[in-house]
Write a protein that holds these residues in place. Structure first.
Motif, PDB file in Angstrom:
ATOM      1  N   MET A  63       0.814  -1.214   0.000  1.00 35.16           N
ATOM      2  CA  MET A  63       0.000   0.000   0.000  1.00 35.16           C
ATOM      3  C   MET A  63       0.850   1.268   0.000  1.00 35.16           C
ATOM      4  N   LEU A  64       2.131   1.150   0.358  1.00 35.25           N
ATOM      5  CA  LEU A  64       2.917   2.370   0.558  1.00 35.25           C
ATOM      6  C   LEU A  64       4.115   2.535  -0.370  1.00 35.25           C
ATOM      7  N   ILE A  65       4.568   1.474  -1.002  1.00 35.40           N
ATOM      8  CA  ILE A  65       5.867   1.587  -1.656  1.00 35.40           C
ATOM      9  C   ILE A  65       5.776   2.101  -3.083  1.00 35.40           C
ATOM     10  N   GLY A  66       4.565   2.133  -3.637  1.00 30.49           N
ATOM     11  CA  GLY A  66       4.410   2.722  -4.968  1.00 30.49           C
ATOM     12  C   GLY A  66       4.347   1.707  -6.097  1.00 30.49           C
ATOM     13  N   ASN A  67       4.775   0.471  -5.839  1.00 29.00           N
ATOM     14  CA  ASN A  67       4.645  -0.613  -6.810  1.00 29.00           C
ATOM     15  C   ASN A  67       5.161  -0.253  -8.196  1.00 29.00           C
ATOM     16  N   ARG A  68       6.360   0.208  -8.245  1.00 33.58           N
ATOM     17  CA  ARG A  68       6.938   0.611  -9.535  1.00 33.58           C
ATOM     18  C   ARG A  68       8.183  -0.215  -9.816  1.00 33.58           C
ATOM     19  N   HIS A  69       8.248  -0.834 -10.987  1.00 39.16           N
ATOM     20  CA  HIS A  69       9.400  -1.666 -11.356  1.00 39.16           C
ATOM     21  C   HIS A  69      10.582  -0.794 -11.745  1.00 39.16           C
ATOM     22  N   ASP A  70      11.239  -0.230 -10.758  1.00 38.53           N
ATOM     23  CA  ASP A  70      12.342   0.679 -11.036  1.00 38.53           C
ATOM     24  C   ASP A  70      13.435   0.500  -9.997  1.00 38.53           C
ATOM     25  N   ILE A  71      14.663   0.747 -10.415  1.00 40.38           N
ATOM     26  CA  ILE A  71      15.749   0.763  -9.446  1.00 40.38           C
ATOM     27  C   ILE A  71      16.288   2.175  -9.373  1.00 40.38           C
ATOM     28  N   GLY A  72      16.254   2.763  -8.190  1.00 42.99           N
ATOM     29  CA  GLY A  72      16.797   4.106  -8.033  1.00 42.99           C
ATOM     30  C   GLY A  72      17.395   4.233  -6.653  1.00 42.99           C
ATOM     31  N   LEU A  73      18.410   5.066  -6.535  1.00 41.48           N
ATOM     32  CA  LEU A  73      19.061   5.212  -5.234  1.00 41.48           C
ATOM     33  C   LEU A  73      18.228   6.040  -4.275  1.00 41.48           C
ATOM     34  N   SER A  74      17.404   6.949  -4.827  1.00 40.96           N
ATOM     35  CA  SER A  74      16.682   7.868  -3.964  1.00 40.96           C
ATOM     36  C   SER A  74      15.563   7.155  -3.205  1.00 40.96           C
ATOM     37  N   VAL A  75      15.520   7.394  -1.883  1.00 38.73           N
ATOM     38  CA  VAL A  75      14.459   6.778  -1.083  1.00 38.73           C
ATOM     39  C   VAL A  75      13.132   7.507  -1.285  1.00 38.73           C
ATOM     40  N   LEU A  76      13.156   8.631  -1.979  1.00 39.10           N
ATOM     41  CA  LEU A  76      11.915   9.361  -2.211  1.00 39.10           C
ATOM     42  C   LEU A  76      11.152   8.809  -3.411  1.00 39.10           C
ATOM     43  N   GLN A  77      11.791   7.914  -4.148  1.00 40.80           N
ATOM     44  CA  GLN A  77      11.165   7.382  -5.355  1.00 40.80           C
ATOM     45  C   GLN A  77      10.382   6.105  -5.043  1.00 40.80           C
ATOM     46  N   PRO A  78       9.337   5.830  -5.846  1.00 38.88           N
ATOM     47  CA  PRO A  78       8.603   4.580  -5.644  1.00 38.88           C
ATOM     48  C   PRO A  78       9.463   3.372  -6.015  1.00 38.88           C
ATOM     49  N   ALA A  79       9.163   2.242  -5.409  1.00 33.00           N
ATOM     50  CA  ALA A  79       9.889   1.008  -5.699  1.00 33.00           C
ATOM     51  C   ALA A  79       8.898  -0.160  -5.638  1.00 33.00           C
ATOM     52  N   TYR A  80       9.425  -1.357  -5.612  1.00 36.58           N
ATOM     53  CA  TYR A  80       8.566  -2.537  -5.584  1.00 36.58           C
ATOM     54  C   TYR A  80       9.231  -3.574  -4.677  1.00 36.58           C
ATOM     55  N   THR A  81       8.439  -4.485  -4.093  1.00 37.99           N
ATOM     56  CA  THR A  81       9.060  -5.593  -3.376  1.00 37.99           C
ATOM     57  C   THR A  81       8.524  -6.909  -3.930  1.00 37.99           C
ATOM     58  N   MET A  82       9.239  -7.985  -3.624  1.00 37.03           N
ATOM     59  CA  MET A  82       8.854  -9.291  -4.156  1.00 37.03           C
ATOM     60  C   MET A  82       7.499  -9.718  -3.619  1.00 37.03           C
ATOM     61  N   ALA A  83       7.324  -9.545  -2.309  1.00 36.67           N
ATOM     62  CA  ALA A  83       6.055  -9.954  -1.715  1.00 36.67           C
ATOM     63  C   ALA A  83       4.896  -9.151  -2.303  1.00 36.67           C
ATOM     64  N   ALA A  84       5.123  -7.861  -2.499  1.00 44.87           N
ATOM     65  CA  ALA A  84       4.070  -7.014  -3.047  1.00 44.87           C
ATOM     66  C   ALA A  84       3.717  -7.443  -4.469  1.00 44.87           C
ATOM     67  N   ALA A  85       4.731  -7.772  -5.250  1.00 44.88           N
ATOM     68  CA  ALA A  85       4.471  -8.179  -6.633  1.00 44.88           C
ATOM     69  C   ALA A  85       3.620  -9.444  -6.666  1.00 44.88           C
ATOM     70  N   ILE A  86       3.943 -10.395  -5.793  1.00 41.75           N
ATOM     71  CA  ILE A  86       3.154 -11.628  -5.772  1.00 41.75           C
ATOM     72  C   ILE A  86       1.719 -11.316  -5.366  1.00 41.75           C
ATOM     73  N   ALA A  87       1.569 -10.526  -4.308  1.00 43.36           N
ATOM     74  CA  ALA A  87       0.225 -10.212  -3.824  1.00 43.36           C
ATOM     75  C   ALA A  87      -0.582  -9.491  -4.898  1.00 43.36           C
ATOM     76  N   ASN A  88       0.062  -8.606  -5.632  1.00 38.21           N
ATOM     77  CA  ASN A  88      -0.645  -7.835  -6.646  1.00 38.21           C
ATOM     78  C   ASN A  88      -1.008  -8.657  -7.865  1.00 38.21           C
ATOM     79  N   GLU A  89      -0.049  -9.404  -8.362  1.00 37.56           N
ATOM     80  CA  GLU A  89      -0.199  -9.901  -9.725  1.00 37.56           C
ATOM     81  C   GLU A  89      -0.595 -11.364  -9.829  1.00 37.56           C
TER      82      GLU A  89
END
Lengths: 328, 231, 351
Positions: free
Chosen positions: A253-279
């Motif tokens: 619900m909080l991480i933004g669910n975006r398939h991206d790699i970026g160093l900035s913690v202000l950017q959205p990202a994705y996690t493995m568990a979230a991807a499974i739950a979503n897709e």
């Protein structure tokens, strides 16, 4: 026996056998329990086997590239899990950075400094945090934490650290930072509870010896108690890491669910568990489903390694007892 | 010498204060979250709104009753599968668990304890859902049982170990065989603890239910098992 | 109806023997129409106690899979089956439209009064990440009455696979060649920009909490939850505010370009028609052309026909757009082709 022919022993056989545990009832009892106990390792094997089998089409298709490519295109049937692996590890590490001082502080305070009568209530309150369902954390994050971060935390952070790549770019709300902070709040109770048990398991003589030599209370804690429980404390932290790696709903619900790699913690990202739950439920092609299974397999392997490491370390301190497992 | 002593005292005071503040922060987080829940939950529409699906006009109480029955069946089945295995494995660990197998089982239990529920969810999906062809209550139950067993095993072990040795020795001295000692005396003494831990186990798997809702048994829970068992 | 009575009579006779036993029909699939399907099942069961229906909303992908493995009697999907998936089950499938879904663009612009208007190319370029500010001239030029802020546009899309995404990306693929080549259409796609939210509620929560956000949700969901949503310019050049009526109009408009013998696996996004809202789609029941069990097949067809006729009346109240009435004969013709043991199971016994 033959060397002592003083008087005949009055046939003690049945009693003896009972005490040595070799009668039929004992054998059945032991056998039954053994079968039940062996279920657990078998379960682990079944879990691994099934995940590998289900992930096989993706493993065969993408090979190791799955681990370091970052395109996730269900339409084209191209899958690379690098952003999720990165996001999972980055959000969990971020959570540790925040949670470790907090939870070790709580554990040390509760075992060494707090007045006796507040210890139990505070410990209970902190552990209550563990009982709140993940979804509630997620909602709290969306409605309270993100607005708070946006208004109070990010502007000063950016003013001070904006020049580093870690606080670069625009902050929309859902981000690695939001996911990391919620994870931190969620794992504090685990790390605190296990650390507390580890510290309680440190023999009182350690403390007394240090104090007896004229150390202040803090010195006793820092030079005698903490080093003695070091392995256990590290284990507690790694256990928290394991929890963070597998946490699903709140992060989704909080991480933004975006398939991206970026160093900035202000950017959205994705996690493995979230991807499974979503897709998972809407994965339309077999390859897509299999790719998600491979993500699940990777997540499982990572958490198993992390947990195994944590247990081994905890056992160093509290050998053979169930320290930690109760806190789970 | 004196300056050093002052410095040590200051450090002591500062660090005491620091760990106190850190504890305070952790408790504050809890109070904030709980407080928000109470305040927002009471007043704002938004909360309900995102937690629940809108209830359609035609779908009345029947759907809810089904959901409760369905959940009950799933949790009940999970207990039926999970309790004997978990408690049995725990007794094994406490009674015979000093050897190599004991070490392995204990280690595996701890490792499984940390397995994310989402992974268990997709495992249950492959193992039960696909071959049977239905999203059934059984799949959900088995997944929940898997979440439950390792924890039960470890807590049962712990409870049984807490039973005083003298009790066991007394029973053995009276000529009880080991299995009866273990079951009638030791396990019974530890029963309260085992029941408590079972309840904790059930509570934990109920939390896992949320995830299974998302993955494996979503509709089985919402509408009861497809075979009509929940009707 | 009269001319079918002979067929019906023979079918009824064929069914007479097993009709006394209760027939169980299991279906699984799309989540979007779940509310109306459950409603249909409850209402149908009230009048027809001999049949026990069960629908599980496990998602379109799962619905197609279970339907293909014949573990359920009917499937349901928001996205039609692909040619290869149909070939895999020897073309033994009929797509029967049930209701219509519309997808709307919702946004979070606190100080903007009145509804936004989008042209297709603007919408596509926002989701491609090519238009990044609300004050962009291409947006302001079609919204002359509104004062748009110089805020960043934050795109929010579905993170889970969904029919809603399929409809939306299908539309964007039709109106933007760049979208078609870069992203294409699907229940999950590789989004060029934006944040992901889980479900309509996840997208809505993110949009509501993020100033300057734009996302897409189902029309019914947006209406029930009173979200602001934009009017979109249709093929005829008119700006159409999404309503259930304008979504039904979309199907009516699309029908004009359809062949009566269509397999209904058609996209109706960006249709003809002055009053048509362009981002709309059928959602389908998946039925087999041949069933093994005549009793089951008969009850199933009866239920489906009830849903296509009496059931349509329940749609607007639940936030779904009913099918245009002109579609009924086409659907009827298709249902009549369903057979069990080589015989048609069509029956008017439902009347």
């Amino acid at each position: 026996m033959t060397a002592l022919p003083i008087e005949p022993v009055p046939a003690p056989e049945p009693r003896w056998r009972a005490l040595r545990g070799v009668n039929a009832g004992d054998r059945i009892y032991r056998g039954t329990l053994t079968v039940l106990a062996v279920t657990l390792p078998l379960l682990l094997l079944a879990l691994v086997g099934e995940l590998v089998a289900s992930a096989w089409p993706a493993i065969r298709r993408f090979g190791p590239h799955f681990l370091w490519t970052s395109v996730w295109d269900p339409v084209a049937g191209v899958f690379g899990a690098a952003p999720m692996i990165f996001g999972t590890i980055a959000s969990s590490l971020l959570a540790l950075v925040i949670a470790v001082p907090l939870s070790l502080g709580v554990a040390i305070f509760l075992t060494e400094f707090a007045p006796k009568r507040v210890r139990q209530p505070i410990a209970f309150l902190v552990e209550l945090l563990a009982a709140i369902p993940s979804v509630v954390y997620g909602l709290w994050g969306v409605f309270v934490l993100i607005p708070f971060l946006r208004a109070q935390v990010v502007p000063p952070l950016r003013a001070v650290l904006g020049w580093t790549p870690f606080f670069d770019g625009v902050f929309y709300g859902n981000s690695l930072l939001a996911g990391g902070v919620i994870l931190a709040i969620m794992i504090v109770p685990y790390i605190a509870a296990v650390s507390r048990e580890v510290l309680l398991a440190v023999p009182g003589s350690q403390r007394e010896a240090a104090l007896g030599m004229g150390a202040t209370r803090w010195e006793a804690v820092w030079t005698a108690v903490v080093p003695y429980g070091r392995a256990g404390l590290i284990g507690a932290i790694i256990l928290g890491l394991g929890r963070a790696l597998g946490e699903t709903m709140a992060v989704t619900m909080l991480i933004g669910n975006r398939h991206d790699i970026g160093l900035s913690v202000l950017q959205p990202a994705y996690t493995m568990a979230a991807a499974i739950a979503n897709e998972f439920s809407e994965a339309t092609t077999n390859l897509y489903l299999s790719a998600l299974f491979e993500v699940g397999l990777l997540l499982f392997v990572i958490t198993v390694v992390v947990n195994a490491l944590a247990r081994l370390l905890i056992w160093q301190v509290a050998r053979g007892t169930a320290v930690g497992s109760r806190a789970l | 010498m004196n300056a050093r002593r002052v410095r040590r005292r200051v450090v002591n005071g500062m660090m005491t204060g620091l760990v106190g503040v850190l504890s305070f922060l952790a408790v504050l987080a809890l109070v904030l979250i709980l407080g928000n829940l109470v305040v927002k939950g009471g007043s704002s529409l938004d909360w309900n709104f995102f937690v629940k699906n809108p209830v359609p006009a035609g779908e009345s109480g029947g759907g809810v009753a089904n959901a409760i029955v369905g959940t009950g069946i799933i949790v009940g089945l999970a207990c039926l599968i999970g309790l004997p295995v978990g408690i049995g494995a725990g007794l094994y660990l406490a009674e015979f668990g000093s050897g190599r197998l004991g070490w392995i089982v204990r280690f595996v239990a701890d490792v499984l304890n940390g397995t994310p529920s989402i992974v268990v969810g997709i495992f249950a999906w492959t193992w039960l859902v696909k071959p049977m062809g239905h999203f059934s209550a059984l799949a959900g139950s088995v997944a929940l049982a898997i979440l439950m067993v390792p924890m039960l095993a470890r807590t049962t072990e712990e409870m049984v170990r807490l039973v005083p040795h003298s009790l066991r020795e007394a029973a053995l001295a009276l000529g009880y065989p080991r299995w009866r000692t273990s079951l009638r005396i030791v396990a019974r003494t530890a029963l309260a603890g085992i029941v408590t831990s079972s309840l904790v186990g059930v509570a934990r798997i109920a939390g896992g239910l949320v995830l299974l809702l998302a993955v494996a048994a979503r509709s089985a829970i919402r509408q009861g098992p497809p075979h009509g068992a929940a009707r | 109806m009269a001319k079918y009575s002979i067929v019906a009579l023979t079918a009824a006779l064929a069914l007479a023997a097993p009709a006394s036993a209760q027939v169980k029909l299991n279906g699984a699939g799309a989540t979007f129409p779940n509310i109306i399907y459950q409603d249909w099942i409850i209402n149908y069961n009230r009048a027809h106690a001999t049949v026990q229906l069960n629908y599980q909303s496990i998602g379109s992908g799962g619905g197609i899979r279970q339907f293909s493995e014949r573990t359920v009697d009917f499937g349901a999907s928001d996205a039609p089956m692909t040619d290869s998936a149909i070939a895999a089950i020897q073309s033994n499938v009929l797509h029967i439209p049930t209701v219509l879904g519309g997808v709307v663009a919702t946004y979070n612009l606190a100080e903007v009064q009145g509804a936004l208007r989008f042209t297709p190319d603007v919408l596509a370029d926002i989701f491609l990440g090519k238009i990044t500010k609300w004050s962009d001239a291409r947006i302001t030029s079609v919204n002359p009455g509104l004062k748009l802020p110089a805020e960043d546009i934050v795109v929010v899309h579905r993170a889970d696979g969904s029919g809603t995404s399929f409809i939306f990306t299908d539309y964007l693929s039709k109106v933007s060649p760049e979208w078609a080549s870069k992203v294409s259409k699907g229940t999950s796609v590789n989004w060029p920009v934006g944040l992901g939210g889980k479900g309509n509620e996840g997208v809505t929560a993110t949009v509501k909490q993020t100033p300057g956000a734009i996302g897409y949700v189902e029309l019914g969901y947006a209406q029930i939850n009173k979200l602001p949503f934009a009017a979109v310019q249709n093929k005829a050049g008119k700006f159409i505010t999404p309503t259930l009526e304008s979504v039904t109009e979309a199907a009516a408009g699309a029908m004009k370009a359809m062949d009566p013998g269509t397999d209904f696996r058609v996209s109706i996004t960006n249709p003809n028609g002055d009053k048509a809202y362009p981002i709309a789609s059928f959602t389908w029941f998946l039925l087999h052309k041949q069933y093994d069990d005549a009793a089951k097949a008969g009850e199933l067809v009866k239920f489906v026909w009830w849903a296509e006729t009496d059931g349509q009346g329940r749609a607007p109240g639940l936030g779904y757009a009913p099918l245009p009435k002109q579609l009924r004969p086409w659907i009827e013709a298709r249902l009549k082709t369903i057979t069990a043991d080589g015989k048609s199971v069509w029956t008017t016994a439902a009347r």
